[in-house]
Design an enzyme around this catalytic site. Structure first.
Site, PDB file in Angstrom:
ATOM      1  N   CYS A  42       0.856  -1.207  -0.184  1.00 22.51           N
ATOM      2  CA  CYS A  42       0.321  -0.068  -0.446  1.00 22.51           C
ATOM      3  C   CYS A  42       1.037   0.912  -0.200  1.00 22.51           C
ATOM      4  O   CYS A  42       1.542   1.168   0.562  1.00 22.51           O
ATOM      5  CB  CYS A  42      -1.002   0.166   1.371  1.00 22.51           C
ATOM      6  SG  CYS A  42      -1.714   1.409   1.622  1.00 22.51           S
ATOM      7  N   CYS A 101      -1.871  14.934   3.690  1.00 26.61           N
ATOM      8  CA  CYS A 101      -3.579  15.200   2.472  1.00 26.61           C
ATOM      9  C   CYS A 101      -4.164  16.433   2.382  1.00 26.61           C
ATOM     10  O   CYS A 101      -4.145  16.723   4.224  1.00 26.61           O
ATOM     11  CB  CYS A 101      -4.314  13.721   2.706  1.00 26.61           C
ATOM     12  SG  CYS A 101      -5.765  13.157   2.297  1.00 26.61           S
ATOM     13  N   CYS A 137     -10.604  13.344   5.231  1.00 23.28           N
ATOM     14  CA  CYS A 137     -11.072  12.223   6.196  1.00 23.28           C
ATOM     15  C   CYS A 137     -11.172  11.855   7.538  1.00 23.28           C
ATOM     16  O   CYS A 137     -10.078  12.096   8.329  1.00 23.28           O
ATOM     17  CB  CYS A 137     -11.209  10.940   5.495  1.00 23.28           C
ATOM     18  SG  CYS A 137     -10.921  11.282   3.681  1.00 23.28           S
ATOM     19  N   HIS A 182     -17.113   4.657   2.664  1.00 20.61           N
ATOM     20  CA  HIS A 182     -17.490   5.259   3.804  1.00 20.61           C
ATOM     21  C   HIS A 182     -19.060   5.459   4.654  1.00 20.61           C
ATOM     22  O   HIS A 182     -18.988   6.384   6.162  1.00 20.61           O
ATOM     23  CB  HIS A 182     -16.790   6.235   4.494  1.00 20.61           C
ATOM     24  CG  HIS A 182     -15.489   5.517   4.176  1.00 20.61           C
ATOM     25  ND1 HIS A 182     -15.319   4.209   4.181  1.00 20.61           N
ATOM     26  CD2 HIS A 182     -14.173   6.039   3.622  1.00 20.61           C
ATOM     27  CE1 HIS A 182     -13.668   3.997   3.828  1.00 20.61           C
ATOM     28  NE2 HIS A 182     -13.173   5.349   2.852  1.00 20.61           N
ATOM     29  N   CYS A 202      -3.766   4.176   8.313  1.00 17.75           N
ATOM     30  CA  CYS A 202      -3.273   5.346   7.010  1.00 17.75           C
ATOM     31  C   CYS A 202      -2.242   6.778   7.645  1.00 17.75           C
ATOM     32  O   CYS A 202      -3.673   7.307   8.589  1.00 17.75           O
ATOM     33  CB  CYS A 202      -3.646   5.302   6.004  1.00 17.75           C
ATOM     34  SG  CYS A 202      -4.049   7.213   5.421  1.00 17.75           S
TER      35      CYS A 202
HETATM   36  S1  SF4 Z   1      -8.568   8.553   4.117  1.00 19.49           S
HETATM   37 FE1  SF4 Z   1      -6.951   9.651   4.405  1.00 19.49          FE
HETATM   38  S2  SF4 Z   1      -4.936   9.908   2.936  1.00 19.49           S
HETATM   39 FE2  SF4 Z   1      -6.861   9.038   1.521  1.00 19.49          FE
HETATM   40  S3  SF4 Z   1      -8.009  11.388   0.868  1.00 19.49           S
HETATM   41 FE3  SF4 Z   1      -8.791  10.502   3.187  1.00 19.49          FE
HETATM   42  S4  SF4 Z   1      -7.654  12.038   4.825  1.00 19.49           S
HETATM   43 FE4  SF4 Z   1      -6.709  11.599   2.805  1.00 19.49          FE
END
Ligand code: SF4
Length: 369
Positions: free
Chosen positions: A125, A132, A136, A236, A353
């Protein structure tokens, strides 16, 4: 200046990294240097088969040509800063890039047919950005914001560095690490071409999965690319109300816009999408959400990967009980949706992550008086 076809997006410190170039660009480059075309093949062989660490090690190239290449191009390498391993041999790698930025990759030895691959595949991965911007709510990568896009060579180098470290060949790639891959579209596509090419790392397109938080216009753009890679959507939430609580991107591209882009993608690719769905207790695990999710999956003939929430330090959510997870799964299956419930590997190594990077950066900051 040779190599005029190369776009500025791959430049770093004023120099393009040699490992960001495609073979056709290298062929153009060697011609511009007055060298025979077969030199380009020699270069990619040194880069991706013999995997040398410097131009000087490309011993069948004339010395003067090597010096010209070194003057014109960067040849960076990413360093492994930390490796964490779990008892089930999932391993997490923290890399330090040449500018000191930290990124993560996770090696998952056996993923039971998650993305259409055989279960005995070695999956990695990988990350596409430092930090980012998408925030999220379940994810540590976005907690300290976005720093920069990774260059194509930094994306590809994660695979090479992990293979070097574990002495085994990786045969399955998921772009599901730090960053939103489709927000770094051009560099992502460049990297995928290198990963996929027989002269590059030679991993089949069907063993490469890009996961997106739902950037609808880029999903359409990806649909128009000739690559036969797989696409996973981080859903999600099965209604705008629920998804909006978890994924801020839903305010820009709501579910209808996202699903319409997915319709377009499958009309162009004729292949199955995957919906990723992290089950969070009391947030998105209701029976109503399961029914809606089954409806969206049916519309697109998509598969669903249910992932029990992985606790993120500093975030309040928790994973639903086993019973609740199974109920959600059975509602999907009763409605004819192909769905799997992932037993999260690496729960004990902060595998979610962005967590290792965050923890390391905080430790480093704390160590500086
Ligand atoms: S899951 Fe994490 S890394 Fe992926 S887009 Fe959403 S905030 Fe960014």
């Amino acid at each position: 200046m040779p190599c005029s076809a190369v776009t500025l997006c791959v430049k770093k410190n004023g120099k393009i990294d040699i490992k960001s170039l495609q073979l056709a660009e290298l062929e153009e480059l060697v011609r511009d240097f007055g060298q025979p075309q077969y030199r380009a093949r020699q270069i990619v062989e040194w880069l991706y088969q013999k995997r040398v660490g410097a131009f000087d090690e490309m011993t069948d190239l004339p010395r003067e040509f090597r010096a010209q290449l070194a003057e014109q191009f960067a040849f960076s390498k990413i360093d492994i800063a930390r490796v964490l391993g779990a008892p089930d041999t999932t391993r997490k790698f923290l890399f330090r890039l040449s500018d000191g930025s930290l990124i993560e990759s996770v090696l998952i030895p056996a993923s039971p047919a998650l993305y259409g691959s055989r279960s005995d595949r070695r999956t990695i991965c990988i990350s596409t950005q430092v930090g980012c911007a998408y925030g999220c709510k379940f994810c540590a990568s976005g907690l300290e914001g976005f720093s920069r896009n990774l260059t194509p060579n930094e994306i590809v180098e994660q695979i090479i560095a992990v293979e070097r470290e574990v002495c085994e060949k990786i045969d399955n790639i998921v772009f599901m690490g730090m960053g939103e891959p489709l927000a770094n579209f051009d560099n992502l596509i460049r990297a995928i071409r290198i990963i996929n090419a027989p002269w590059g790392t030679g991993i089949g397109a069907r063993h490469i999965t890009v996961s997106t938080s739902g950037l609808a216009p880029q999903i359409r753009k990806l649909a128009d690319e000739p690559l036969q890679i797989r696409l996973a959507i981080s859903l999600h939430g099965a209604s705008d109300e629920v998804r909006g609580q978890i994924m801020p991107i839903n305010r820009r591209y709501n579910l209808e816009t996202l699903l319409a882009a997915c319709d377009y993608y499958i009309s162009r690719k004729k292949q199955r999408l995957t919906f990723e769905y992290i089950l969070i207790a009391g947030v998105n695990d209701s029976e109503e959400q399961a029914r809606l999710l089954a409806k969206h999956a049916r519309r697109l003939s998509a598969k669903v990967n249910l992932i029990p929430y992985n606790t993120v330090h500093g975030l309040p959510w928790s994973r639903p009980s086993q019973d609740r997870q199974e109920t959600f799964l059975s509602i999907l299956r009763e409605r004819g949706t192909a769905a799997t419930l992932r037993r999260e590997k690496g729960h004990d190594i902060d595998a979610a992550c962005g967590q290792l990077r965050l923890q390391t950066e905080r430790e480093l900051k704390a160590a500086i008086p």
